[in-house]
Every structure is written in C-alpha cells, then in structure tokens.
Design a protein around this motif. Structure first.
Motif, PDB file in Angstrom:
ATOM      1  N   GLN A 206       0.862  -1.175   0.000  1.00 51.64           N
ATOM      2  CA  GLN A 206       0.000   0.000   0.000  1.00 51.64           C
ATOM      3  C   GLN A 206       0.901   1.229   0.000  1.00 51.64           C
ATOM      4  O   GLN A 206       1.700   1.431   0.908  1.00 51.64           O
ATOM      5  CB  GLN A 206      -0.920  -0.004   1.217  1.00 51.64           C
ATOM      6  N   ASP A 207       0.780   2.036  -1.031  1.00 54.86           N
ATOM      7  CA  ASP A 207       1.651   3.201  -1.163  1.00 54.86           C
ATOM      8  C   ASP A 207       1.229   4.306  -0.201  1.00 54.86           C
ATOM      9  O   ASP A 207       0.147   4.265   0.383  1.00 54.86           O
ATOM     10  CB  ASP A 207       1.668   3.685  -2.614  1.00 54.86           C
ATOM     11  N   ALA A 208       2.082   5.312  -0.063  1.00 56.36           N
ATOM     12  CA  ALA A 208       1.859   6.394   0.892  1.00 56.36           C
ATOM     13  C   ALA A 208       0.609   7.203   0.559  1.00 56.36           C
ATOM     14  O   ALA A 208      -0.101   7.657   1.463  1.00 56.36           O
ATOM     15  CB  ALA A 208       3.084   7.303   0.947  1.00 56.36           C
ATOM     16  N   VAL A 209       0.313   7.362  -0.721  1.00 54.77           N
ATOM     17  CA  VAL A 209      -0.886   8.105  -1.115  1.00 54.77           C
ATOM     18  C   VAL A 209      -2.137   7.365  -0.662  1.00 54.77           C
ATOM     19  O   VAL A 209      -3.051   7.963  -0.087  1.00 54.77           O
ATOM     20  CB  VAL A 209      -0.912   8.363  -2.645  1.00 54.77           C
ATOM     21  N   SER A 210      -2.179   6.074  -0.868  1.00 57.34           N
ATOM     22  CA  SER A 210      -3.338   5.279  -0.439  1.00 57.34           C
ATOM     23  C   SER A 210      -3.485   5.287   1.076  1.00 57.34           C
ATOM     24  O   SER A 210      -4.603   5.376   1.603  1.00 57.34           O
ATOM     25  CB  SER A 210      -3.213   3.837  -0.921  1.00 57.34           C
ATOM     26  N   GLN A 211      -2.375   5.208   1.778  1.00 57.43           N
ATOM     27  CA  GLN A 211      -2.429   5.248   3.242  1.00 57.43           C
ATOM     28  C   GLN A 211      -2.947   6.599   3.728  1.00 57.43           C
ATOM     29  O   GLN A 211      -3.776   6.661   4.646  1.00 57.43           O
ATOM     30  CB  GLN A 211      -1.041   4.984   3.828  1.00 57.43           C
ATOM     31  N   ALA A 212      -2.478   7.671   3.116  1.00 55.80           N
ATOM     32  CA  ALA A 212      -2.935   9.005   3.515  1.00 55.80           C
ATOM     33  C   ALA A 212      -4.419   9.180   3.208  1.00 55.80           C
ATOM     34  O   ALA A 212      -5.167   9.729   4.026  1.00 55.80           O
ATOM     35  CB  ALA A 212      -2.104  10.078   2.809  1.00 55.80           C
ATOM     36  N   LEU A 213      -4.854   8.703   2.046  1.00 58.07           N
ATOM     37  CA  LEU A 213      -6.279   8.777   1.708  1.00 58.07           C
ATOM     38  C   LEU A 213      -7.132   7.983   2.690  1.00 58.07           C
ATOM     39  O   LEU A 213      -8.195   8.446   3.118  1.00 58.07           O
ATOM     40  CB  LEU A 213      -6.513   8.248   0.289  1.00 58.07           C
ATOM     41  N   SER A 214      -6.654   6.823   3.058  1.00 58.53           N
ATOM     42  CA  SER A 214      -7.375   5.991   4.011  1.00 58.53           C
ATOM     43  C   SER A 214      -7.481   6.680   5.376  1.00 58.53           C
ATOM     44  O   SER A 214      -8.553   6.706   5.986  1.00 58.53           O
ATOM     45  CB  SER A 214      -6.673   4.643   4.143  1.00 58.53           C
ATOM     46  N   ALA A 215      -6.383   7.245   5.838  1.00 61.31           N
ATOM     47  CA  ALA A 215      -6.393   7.962   7.126  1.00 61.31           C
ATOM     48  C   ALA A 215      -7.308   9.171   7.067  1.00 61.31           C
ATOM     49  O   ALA A 215      -8.037   9.463   8.032  1.00 61.31           O
ATOM     50  CB  ALA A 215      -4.974   8.381   7.504  1.00 61.31           C
ATOM     51  N   LEU A 216      -7.301   9.866   5.952  1.00 59.45           N
ATOM     52  CA  LEU A 216      -8.154  11.040   5.769  1.00 59.45           C
ATOM     53  C   LEU A 216      -9.624  10.644   5.830  1.00 59.45           C
ATOM     54  O   LEU A 216     -10.419  11.261   6.543  1.00 59.45           O
ATOM     55  CB  LEU A 216      -7.820  11.687   4.427  1.00 59.45           C
TER      56      LEU A 216
END
Length: 175
Positions: A157-167
């Motif tokens: 899971q890339d950093a963009v997907s992780q940030a979107l998920s957290a958001l």
C-alpha cells in the motif's frame, strides 16, 4: 446595649435579604454567560464544520491529483523530453502541495503528516524513475517507467493510499 440589639434587628435581616439577592443575581448572570458561550460555540461550529469538510475535500483532491498514474496521464505531452517532464511533474506536485498548505489547520497532525509523506514519496518515486533514463528519452518513456514502478509496488500500500485511508477515517470519526 439595647440600641445595638435594636439596630441588629433591622440590619441583620436586611443583610440576609441583600446577600440572597446577590446570590440570585449572580446565579442568573452566570447562567446567562454560560448560555452566551453555548450560542457562540454553536455559531462557530456552523462556520467551522463546512470549512473543515472543505479542507478534507481539498486534501483528498490533492492526494488524487498527485497519484503517479493521474499525474502522468494529466500532464504528459509527447513534445517534452524526459528531463522536462520530470521537472514539470515535480513542479506540479509542489505547486499542488503549496496551494493546500493552509489545510493543515483543519486536520489532525497524523493526517497532515501522512499527506506530507505521500507528497515526498511521490516525488521520490518520480526522481527514481528518471535516474536511469537515456539523455534522449521522451516524456512517454518517463511516464511508462513511473507507471511500471507503481505497478510493481502495487502489492504494497503506497503512501498516497495510506494518507487517503487515514483522511477518510478521520472524516468518518468526526462527522
């Protein structure tokens, strides 16, 4: 002595009544102040909630726009060399990020940190993809290499997907 006792008969009840009036007025004023504070907080929340939601939307849009696939397809022009395209990609990411810097006020430190990490991760990925290209490489070559890198790392899971998920999780928790 009798005069003092007679005087106390009048003063003591008057003092008790005066003290009771003081307590009543103080209690009333305290309740009024508390109600005014509740009203002010309600007015502030009606102004802040839409602003916070807009901040979440803008950060979501930022993260979607800096996703390597979206960047490559949106900005690719066959007239660019790979070096020019590399510069355009990085400049576009930084511009998008700088345009949304103020949104950090409305989100948690964790979400903001993950957003910053996602931006840095995408820039790093683009830099790595551009390192081993020939001098005469075109933008399409760099675009392919960026997409290939993303496809190879798709299992993680890339950093963009992780940030979107957290958001998204933060929005769900708060609203």
């Amino acid at each position: 002595m009798e005069v003092i006792v007679e005087f106390a008969k009048f003063i003591l009840p008057a003092a008790i009544v005066l003290y009771a009036m003081y307590l009543t007025v103080k209690s009333f004023l305290d309740k009024e102040m508390a109600q005014k504070m509740v009203d002010i907080k309600a007015q502030n929340s009606t102004a802040i909630i839409p602003t916070r939601l807009q901040a979440y939307e803008r950060l979501t849009l930022l993260l979607e726009r800096i996703t390597p696939n979206n960047l490559v397809f949106r900005l690719n022009d066959s007239g660019y060399s790979a070096k020019e395209f590399h510069q355009i990609l990085v400049a576009n990411i930084r511009e998008e990020f700088n345009h949304n810097l103020s949104q950090q006020v409305y989100v948690s430190d964790e979400v903001w940190s993950m957003t910053k990490n996602a931006v840095e991760d995408v820039i790093l990925s683009i830099n790595q993809a551009s390192q081993n290209l020939e001098d005469d490489a075109r933008s399409i070559d760099l675009g392919r290499k960026i997409i290939d890198q993303q496809m190879q790392a798709q299992n993680e899971q890339d950093a963009v997907s992780q940030a979107l998920s957290a958001l998204k999780n933060e929005v769900r928790q708060n609203f």
